[in-house]
Enzyme design. Sequence first.
Site, PDB file in Angstrom:
ATOM      1  N   THR A  13       0.864  -1.175   0.000  1.00 29.90           N
ATOM      2  CA  THR A  13       0.000   0.000   0.000  1.00 29.90           C
ATOM      3  C   THR A  13       0.897   1.221   0.000  1.00 29.90           C
ATOM      4  OG1 THR A  13      -0.158   0.024   2.416  1.00 29.90           O
ATOM      5  CG2 THR A  13      -1.948  -1.067   1.220  1.00 29.90           C
ATOM      6  N   SER A  14       0.332   2.354  -0.409  1.00 26.60           N
ATOM      7  CA  SER A  14       1.115   3.581  -0.520  1.00 26.60           C
ATOM      8  C   SER A  14       1.452   4.191   0.833  1.00 26.60           C
ATOM      9  CB  SER A  14       0.363   4.609  -1.356  1.00 26.60           C
ATOM     10  OG  SER A  14       0.174   4.107  -2.653  1.00 26.60           O
ATOM     11  N   THR A  15       0.575   3.998   1.811  1.00 31.80           N
ATOM     12  CA  THR A  15       0.822   4.562   3.132  1.00 31.80           C
ATOM     13  C   THR A  15       0.432   3.565   4.204  1.00 31.80           C
ATOM     14  OG1 THR A  15      -1.388   5.497   3.413  1.00 31.80           O
ATOM     15  CG2 THR A  15       0.237   6.888   2.297  1.00 31.80           C
TER      16      THR A  15
END
Length: 186
Positions: A11-13
């Site tokens: 995931t990006s964050t």
Amino acid sequence: MTSAIVGYARTSTIDQTAGFEAQLRDLEAAGCHRIFKEQLSSVDTKRPDLERAIDYVREGDTLVVTKLDRLARSMPHLVEITAKLKAKGVELKVLALNLDTSTSTGKLMLNLLGSIAEFERELMLERQREGISKAKAEGKYQGRAPTARRKSADVRRLKAEGKTVAGIMKELGVSRSSVFRALREE
């Protein structure tokens, strides 16, 4: 020698816990015995767990991801990853697309999807360039907003006048780190 099913989740964050948990659940349901996971932006050039996953897999193994965008950030990146996997004799499976490169249809689909994604990105960039050219011709394009670095002289002047860092930040609309950076550059 038995082949392994290895998963990769990203995931990006770290705030995207629901999406991350869903990926892990789907990878486990797909029979992944080992899952490499990371939570960082796709634009980061270094993705250590993806590299570890690629290093870990052996001939006959399958690398599984839930979606193509969890694996690659661009068509060239996808081509690079699939070339590494192919060289090792490793197949790729993308769950959301029901894509499996162990089949000829899966290989065809991967190439088509990658080409379409690259084409779409090129069209978007072309439209963006056309829009900027039109705005420039009409005198509406101002370019990029001034950066905090251009306000360095103002930061130093305000500091010399006795303003606090918070006061400088408020007056110039710059971040705390920008104020300190400008002061260090003296």
